[in-house]
Design a protein around this motif. Structure first.
Motif, short mmCIF file in Angstrom:
data_model
loop_
_atom_site.label_atom_id
_atom_site.label_comp_id
_atom_site.label_asym_id
_atom_site.label_seq_id
_atom_site.Cartn_x
_atom_site.Cartn_y
_atom_site.Cartn_z
N PRO A 1 73.79 6.15 32.02
CA PRO A 1 72.39 6.05 32.43
C PRO A 1 71.44 6.04 31.24
CG PRO A 1 73.32 8.19 33.00
CD PRO A 1 74.44 7.36 32.52
N ALA A 2 70.39 5.23 31.35
CA ALA A 2 69.43 5.11 30.26
C ALA A 2 68.47 6.31 30.27
CB ALA A 2 68.64 3.81 30.39
N GLY A 3 68.13 6.77 29.09
CA GLY A 3 67.16 7.85 28.95
C GLY A 3 66.80 8.03 27.49
N GLU A 4 65.56 8.40 27.22
CA GLU A 4 65.14 8.65 25.84
C GLU A 4 64.93 10.15 25.66
OE1 GLU A 4 61.73 7.45 22.52
OE2 GLU A 4 61.62 6.65 24.57
N PHE A 5 65.63 10.69 24.67
CA PHE A 5 65.55 12.13 24.40
C PHE A 5 64.90 12.35 23.04
CE2 PHE A 5 68.70 11.76 27.64
CZ PHE A 5 68.57 12.92 28.40
N VAL A 6 64.02 13.33 22.99
CA VAL A 6 63.37 13.71 21.74
C VAL A 6 64.07 14.95 21.21
CG1 VAL A 6 61.21 14.20 20.56
CG2 VAL A 6 61.20 12.80 22.63
N ILE A 7 64.47 14.89 19.95
CA ILE A 7 65.23 15.97 19.31
C ILE A 7 64.32 16.80 18.43
CG2 ILE A 7 67.29 16.52 17.98
CD1 ILE A 7 67.81 14.89 20.56
N ALA A 8 64.41 18.11 18.55
CA ALA A 8 63.69 19.03 17.67
C ALA A 8 64.71 19.81 16.85
CB ALA A 8 62.81 19.98 18.47
N VAL A 9 64.53 19.84 15.54
CA VAL A 9 65.43 20.56 14.64
C VAL A 9 64.63 21.61 13.89
CG1 VAL A 9 67.14 20.35 12.80
CG2 VAL A 9 66.71 18.40 14.32
N ASP A 10 65.12 22.85 13.93
CA ASP A 10 64.49 23.95 13.21
C ASP A 10 65.55 24.68 12.40
OD1 ASP A 10 61.56 24.20 14.36
OD2 ASP A 10 62.86 23.84 16.08
N ASP A 11 65.17 25.10 11.21
CA ASP A 11 66.08 25.82 10.33
C ASP A 11 65.59 27.25 10.17
OD1 ASP A 11 67.82 26.75 8.41
OD2 ASP A 11 66.92 25.65 6.75
N PRO A 12 66.23 28.22 10.83
CA PRO A 12 65.79 29.62 10.69
C PRO A 12 65.87 30.12 9.25
CG PRO A 12 67.32 29.36 12.53
CD PRO A 12 67.35 28.07 11.76
N GLY A 13 66.73 29.51 8.43
CA GLY A 13 66.87 29.94 7.04
C GLY A 13 65.79 29.41 6.12
N GLY A 14 64.97 28.47 6.59
CA GLY A 14 63.86 27.97 5.79
C GLY A 14 64.26 27.02 4.67
N ARG A 15 65.48 26.48 4.70
CA ARG A 15 65.90 25.56 3.64
C ARG A 15 65.45 24.13 3.91
NH1 ARG A 15 70.33 27.06 0.49
NH2 ARG A 15 71.20 24.97 0.69
N TYR A 16 65.35 23.79 5.20
CA TYR A 16 65.01 22.41 5.58
C TYR A 16 63.73 22.40 6.41
CZ TYR A 16 69.82 21.62 4.19
OH TYR A 16 70.99 21.58 3.47
N MET A 17 62.97 21.32 6.27
CA MET A 17 61.79 21.14 7.09
C MET A 17 62.21 20.87 8.54
SD MET A 17 59.20 18.81 4.85
CE MET A 17 58.08 18.78 6.26
N GLY A 18 61.38 21.33 9.49
CA GLY A 18 61.60 20.99 10.87
C GLY A 18 61.46 19.48 11.06
#
Length: 297
Positions: free
Chosen positions: A84-101
């Motif tokens: 099935p077709a669908g568009e998903f938006v992904i959110a990425v967070d780094d609790p360690g603060g090494r990478y930008m969200g």
């Protein structure tokens, strides 16, 4: 005595979306623990958290609207192309603060088996960009800048800064305060490559070619501000709009000179390089001035 095994029921499960993240500075897989969520765009469904596999892939189960893909009807089903077709938006967070969200969209079905971006006509990698708080790895140069609009003094939030050293190009994304750090491996000094006797590498220098892109009007924000979602996601532009849709910026390396779309600095082995605009009266500004969405001269 022989034993016959009769299959009474076959349970086939398919994971329609799995993502492996890559470090944009080192070009290696991210091994830090991340928080990753997927939200069915323009829906009332809550975000779905990913489960990290032992190999470091973030897999999504029970995505809204994807039940028939996750439990395909027969062995000949192709949920990677016919799901099935669908568009998903992904959110990425780094609790360690090494990478930008990060925020980006993924259309399902992917059209191929495997991790996101591992197949299709243009394979790629899901990169995460270093936060300014990230410790600098050994053997890596840090090029830092606080980017700002010369007219208003406002931070050049989510501007892109690219640096090329010794044929290697690395890119940084400025945070909401305009702060950016490009992490790029120090090249091997020429004397060492030629097999010369041990030398003091602290004297080694290299030219650094730099470019910036910034156009706030081109940024798109895929997450709405609504109850049940992390409020930080609504203020996060999509990575595609940051990296692909902002135009080249004019950069004022010297207040008294014509701004440039590309300029060169000198990197010294073992030292950080801080980029600033030189003021007309002498001295340096605390920031590097960039003009948004400027057309190259």
């Amino acid at each position: 005595m022989s034993v016959q095994i009769r299959v009474l029921e076959r349970d086939r499960t398919f994971t329609p979306l799995g993502i492996r993240f890559w470090d944009a500075a080192l070009d290696t897989p991210v091994t830090d623990r991340l928080q990753v969520h997927a939200w069915l765009r323009d829906s009332a469904y809550p975000p779905v958290p990913a489960v990290r596999s032992p190999s470091g892939v973030y897999a999504f189960h029970r995505l809204p609207g994807q039940a028939s893909a996750e439990k395909p009807a027969g062995d000949d089903a192709r949920p990677e192309t016919d799901g099935p077709a669908g568009e998903f938006v992904i959110a990425v967070d780094d609790p360690g603060g090494r990478y930008m969200g990060a925020a980006f969209s993924v259309p399902l079905p992917l059209g191929y088996r495997g991790e996101f971006l591992s197949g299709g006509p243009q394979p790629g990698k899901a990169y995460l960009f270093p936060a300014v708080s990230r410790p600098v790895p050994p053997g890596v140069a840090a090029i830092r800048a606080d980017l700002a609009d010369p007219d208003t003094g406002a931070p050049a939030a989510y501007a892109v800064l690219s640096a090329t050293v010794g044929g290697i190009t690395r890119t940084a994304v400025a945070d909401e305060a305009g702060r950016a750090v490009v992490l790029v491996p120090f090249p091997t000094p020429e004397r060492l490559r030629q097999g010369s006797p041990p030398a003091d590498t602290r004297a080694a220098t290299w030219p650094v070619s730099l470019r910036a892109r910034w156009e706030p009007a081109a940024l798109r924000y895929p997450f709405p501000a609504r109850e049940g979602m992390n409020p930080a996601w609504a203020a996060r532009p999509s990575l595609k709009s940051i990296l692909d849709e902002q135009r080249t910026a004019l950069v004022w390396t010297d207040e008294g000179q014509v701004p440039a779309v590309e300029w060169t600095e000198t990197l010294v082995h073992g030292q950080e390089l801080r980029l600033r605009t030189t003021l007309a009266g002498g001295g340096s500004a605390p920031t590097l001035w960039v003009s948004a969405g400027a057309s190259p001269p």
